[in-house]
Motif scaffolding. Structure first.
Motif, PDB file in Angstrom:
ATOM      1  N   GLU A 128       1.364   6.900   2.479  1.00  0.00           N
ATOM      2  CA  GLU A 128       0.692   7.949   2.905  1.00  0.00           C
ATOM      3  C   GLU A 128      -0.856   7.368   3.275  1.00  0.00           C
ATOM      4  OE1 GLU A 128       0.376  11.709   0.638  1.00  0.00           O
ATOM      5  OE2 GLU A 128      -1.577  12.244   1.263  1.00  0.00           O
ATOM      6  N   LEU A 129      -1.322   6.300   2.346  1.00  0.00           N
ATOM      7  CA  LEU A 129      -2.726   5.668   2.570  1.00  0.00           C
ATOM      8  C   LEU A 129      -2.645   4.849   3.992  1.00  0.00           C
ATOM      9  CD1 LEU A 129      -4.184   4.751  -0.871  1.00  0.00           C
ATOM     10  CD2 LEU A 129      -5.132   6.406   0.756  1.00  0.00           C
ATOM     11  N   ILE A 179      -2.443   7.309   7.144  1.00  0.00           N
ATOM     12  CA  ILE A 179      -3.941   7.711   7.397  1.00  0.00           C
ATOM     13  C   ILE A 179      -4.441   6.620   8.044  1.00  0.00           C
ATOM     14  CG2 ILE A 179      -6.064   8.496   6.444  1.00  0.00           C
ATOM     15  CD1 ILE A 179      -4.413   9.897   4.139  1.00  0.00           C
ATOM     16  N   ILE A 205       0.817  -1.114  -0.035  1.00  0.00           N
ATOM     17  CA  ILE A 205       0.074   0.154  -0.016  1.00  0.00           C
ATOM     18  C   ILE A 205       0.896   1.289  -0.113  1.00  0.00           C
ATOM     19  CG2 ILE A 205       0.080   0.118   2.691  1.00  0.00           C
ATOM     20  CD1 ILE A 205      -3.012   1.088   2.204  1.00  0.00           C
ATOM     21  N   ASP A 206       0.186   2.265  -0.735  1.00  0.00           N
ATOM     22  CA  ASP A 206       0.948   3.575  -0.736  1.00  0.00           C
ATOM     23  C   ASP A 206       1.194   4.036   0.841  1.00  0.00           C
ATOM     24  OD1 ASP A 206       1.681   6.359  -1.676  1.00  0.00           O
ATOM     25  OD2 ASP A 206      -0.446   6.843  -0.280  1.00  0.00           O
TER      26      ASP A 206
END
Lengths: 533, 345
Positions: free
Chosen positions: A68-69, A72, A65-66
């Motif tokens: 930044e995601l 969050i 997964i990215d």
């Protein structure tokens, strides 16, 4: 692994301890060895992969997964294992690959390096459902935090195999994951591991509160009296395998107290009170708390808050088990042993010579002046060392609690059975603002209490809250400042927890003063006078 | 000449999303957050369907729900609009298509000045026996919610989830199984799913659910036999509820009302239940992951499907969705509409 993850989930969501024990003992009974043993190790916090650290788990997530995601998501969930379990892509149905067993996880991770650990865990996650992924990550990173203490787990073992929990606790330091020797004994396949000569926990003897009828029988001929120290009850055990310190529930707390767990050239078991400070200058319970909260104290903390053991009983001396000997004789041996030991952090809790119960009552009342003494311990001279509370043998006679009239300020719902009742109360005393000593006094919070009322009183309190709420802050209700309660508490000390700068120990409701107007409640100055020096 | 950008005629105002005329004055609102002139309502949840508007346009089901909640005079004028029926206000053609959120929930399709904007309202893609399924409509601007827009939300199959209640009932036959479920939509969906899973015994419902359950049944949704859970003496456990399924609004679970339940096992049906720590904190013994909103994958798949030039996000966790869309190269902006709650889900 699937079933173990389900068990963890059940434990997390079950509020009642008995139901937790039910789930645990069912799992023990239906899980084969050695999976059962490794599961037990994880439950009591004695298994953790050396390489599966949070940084490694994060690195694994970053391949899926990215960043930044992920950040969050983690921020929202607040738990690393759960975040990764949830964001991991759902497995494609592969009927021939099932999640690994506990024992295959343990052996695979055994000597895997970081890179191999990452690959292994990734592969397992790829074939597991969400809850299994969650359980797997909790298991490998250690620290399950599902609301089952080591004690609860041992109770469940006792329940599952019909053995006394004390017998399990006693041999606990002798056994290692996957606990083959333990389960062989529990299943009556072999005798109990032998604890002779080892530094293990022996079940404690406990005291009953003294009531008025017992009081009359207390005479110097038949009873020994000593102070009841306001510290933490501990047991110090020295054996071939080293020196250990145990809490009253049998947890090994050795690592927190290096000054007491250096090797000794004496073997045996002492029962006593852990206190902060020096024998001639005892520090407050709040100081001791700082040490109790640390698994590994810093050198600086050890210097500023030293601890020592004030011994009052000896259970084992060398090869001799003294527990069947009357305490009168045990105390003589204790005195002799401490003299020979000459340990800077161990001293003797003295026996107090007295004439009659009347005198004891006076001492008991006065002991608040000295602080750090909670009352008196009264032990039958001929009492042998039993486990648990035995009638008519040992008594504790506590000083009377302090009381104060306070005003209820906030209420909050309780938990479990009490979840529909407002049962948690914050209360306040009157105080003047520092900058306006002559101004109108205001109410400042001084403590929180959850107990001491009957079920009938709780219903009335609950009705009061519902009728007198003036503000809501999430789950907290602010109340009209009208209801006065007499609270009892064991001590009061300085603290930054409440605005008032004081904190009480074990505050509880004594009486609800429906009749008393709020302005007649106590002033903070009155409470301050009781602060232990 | 290419058509003007739709932000010329639709934009977020303090009072909610509005379609405006050439002078900038609102022609009508969508789910206005305060009393207004002409309002198209996507669905009956209280934060989207407020009382006191002059003229309400919605599906017949949504209008019926508003009437059940607010009484017959909740607006001066109402216009029912059936699925795919078109009406025109100013130079805007309006039609409604199902959103799959609750009974009567609609997406609003707006065609004006050569562009198409779809206001999806709240929506989901998982099957729901109590309402018409979401219909994707290709458009230039797709206006979406983002309630569960975090990669951690991947809601499981609803029937598998609901069957856990039946397993638990078999395991704890003496405990009242009380399910906390939002009174419009979630409660009826839970009941319908239980029926689908083969549960035929009467289901006991809290008084606050009675009206809406009746309304669903009047609209032809079979909920089986329902009985009131509220009879009997206040505060006294009712032995008749042992081993039964009881459904109540979440707020009743921690209220005095729940004291009548014998040894209750607290279940909560909500998309939020996916996060175990969060479920634990709310005192739930059995979290049931059942959501009336699209989960992360469904949000992204829906946007792929309707293939808009731009995505506007009304409310929820817009930062994560914005990020995911920017990685896909989709233009997105957050409208930061205030007044829509998502905690009640």
């Amino acid at each position: 692994m699937i079933r173990f993850a389900r068990l963890l989930e059940q434990l997390l969501f079950t509020p009642q301890r008995n139901t937790k024990i039910h789930h645990l003992s069912e799992w023990f009974q239906n899980t084969p060895m050695p999976d059962r043993g490794w599961g037990l190790a994880a439950l009591v916090g004695e298994f953790q992969s050396k390489k599966a650290k949070p940084a490694l788990i994060r690195a694994m997530a970053s391949t899926k997964i990215d960043a930044e995601l992920f950040a969050i998501s983690y921020d929202f969930v607040g738990d690393l294992a759960e975040t990764v379990a949830l964001i991991w892509p759902e497995p494609h149905l592969r009927p021939n690959s099932t999640p690994p067993t506990l024992s295959s996880i343990v052996s695979a991770l055994g000597d895997a390096n970081a890179e191999e650990t990452k690959t292994l865990i990734s592969q397992w996650l790829d074939i597991s459902d969400t809850t299994t992924r969650w359980g797997l990550l909790k298991l490998t990173t250690g620290g399950l935090r599902v609301g089952a203490s080591a004690r609860t787990v041992r109770l469940a073992l006792a329940h599952a195999y019909g053995k006394p929990v004390e017998h399990i606790e006693e041999i606990w330091p002798l056994i290692q994951p996957p606990y083959t020797a333990l389960f062989d004994w529990l299943e009556d396949k072999s005798p109990r591991p032998n604890a002779d000569g080892k530094a293990v926990f022996r079940p404690l003897m406990l005291a009953h509160p003294l009531n008025d009828q017992d009081m009359a029988s207390i005479t110097p001929e038949n009873w020994l009296v000593e102070w009841k120290w306001d510290g933490a009850r501990v047991q110090l055990a020295s054996g071939q395998d080293g020196v250990r310190l145990f809490s009253r529930s049998g947890d090994d707390i050795s690592s927190g107290f290096p000054e007491l767990t250096k090797p000794l050239d004496w073997h045996g078991t002492l029962d006593g009170e852990l206190l902060a400070g020096q024998p001639h200058d005892i520090a407050s319970f709040q100081d001791l708390q700082q040490r109790l909260n640390r698994k590994k104290p810093s050198v600086k903390l050890m210097q500023t808050v030293p601890v020592f053991l004030r011994a009052y009983d000896i259970l084992i001396d060398g090869e001799n088990d003294l527990r069947q000997m009357p305490i009168e004789h045990r105390r003589e041996i204790l005195q002799q042993t401490l003299k020979t030991l000459d340990h800077p952090a161990i001293d003797l809790s003295a026996v107090l010579p007295f004439t009659d119960a009347q005198q004891l009552d006076e001492w008991r009342q006065k002991c608040r002046d000295g602080g750090l003494i909670e009352g008196l311990m009264i032990k039958a001279r001929n009492s042998v060392y039993h486990q648990g509370r035995v009638k008519g043998q040992w008594f504790k006679w506590k000083r009377d609690p302090l009381t104060a009239d306070v005003v209820l300020l906030y209420a909050q719902r309780g938990h479990g059975k009490r979840s529909s009742f407002f049962s948690d109360y914050t209360f306040a005393a009157w105080a003047n603002h520092g900058d306006q000593p002559d101004g109108e006094p205001v109410l400042v919070p001084v403590g929180k209490a959850y107990s001491g009322f009957s079920d009938a009183e709780l219903k009335k309190l609950d009705a009061f809250v519902r009728a007198n709420t003036i503000q809501r802050y999430g789950p907290v209700r602010e109340l009209k400042k009208t209801l006065v309660v007499e609270v009892a508490f064991d001590a009061i000390g300085l603290s930054s927890r409440h605005k008032s700068g004081v904190a009480m120990r074990f505050p509880r409701f004594q009486r609800i003063r429906w009749d008393k107007p709020a302005h007649e409640a106590d002033h903070l100055d009155t409470l301050m006078k009781w602060i232990d020096s | 000449m290419s058509p003007p950008h739709p932000s010329r005629w639709i934009r977020p105002l303090a009072s909610g999303l509005a379609v405006i005329d050439g002078m900038g004055a609102p022609r009508f609102h969508i789910d206005a957050t305060r009393a207004n002139e002409t309002v198209i309502v996507t669905h009956g949840h209280a934060d989207h369907a407020r009382p006191g508007h002059k003229h309400v346009i919605a599906t017949p089901e949504t209008l019926a729900i508003m009437e059940a909640r607010y009484g017959a005079r909740f607006a001066e004028q109402v216009t029912p609009l059936n699925w795919h029926e078109t009406m025109r206000i100013g130079d805007v053609d309006i039609h409604l298509v199902p959103a799959g959120h609750v009974l009567g929930s609609a997406q609003i399709v707006l065609d004006s000045q050569g562009s198409r904007v779809v206001v999806s309202g709240d929506y989901k893609r998982k099957p729901d026996p109590t309402c018409a399924a979401f219909e994707p409509v290709a458009c230039d601007i797709f206006i979406t919610e983002a309630t569960f827009a975090l990669p951690v939300f991947s809601h499981p199959d609803p029937l598998t989830e609901i069957s856990r209640i039946l397993t638990s009932l078999a395991l704890f036959p003496a405990r009242a199984h009380v399910i906390g479920a939002y009174s419009l939509g979630k409660a009826q969906r839970v009941i319908a799913l239980l029926r689908q899973a083969g549960y035929e015994a009467p289901i006991f419902i809290h008084g606050a659910l009675q009206k809406l359950c009746q309304l669903y049944q009047d609209h032809g949704i079979d909920l089986g036999k329902l009985e009131p859970a509220t009879s009997g003496q206040k505060g006294m456990p009712q032995p008749a509820l042992a081993g039964q399924i009881v459904i109540a609004p979440p707020s009743a679970l921690s209220d005095r009302w729940s004291r009548r339940l014998p040894d209750p096992l607290i279940i909560m049906a909500s998309g939020w239940m996916q996060v175990k720590q969060r479920a634990k904190q709310s005192g739930v013994e059995m979290p049931l992951i059942l959501s009336d909103h699209a989960d992360w994958n469904d949000l992204l798949a829906t946007i792929d499907e309707v293939d808009p030039k731009e995505v506007w996000i009304t409310h929820g966790r817009e930062d994560a969705l914005m990020r995911a869309l920017s990685l896909k190269g989709v233009t997105a902006k957050a409208l930061h509409l205030i007044g829509y709650e998502d905690d009640a889900e």
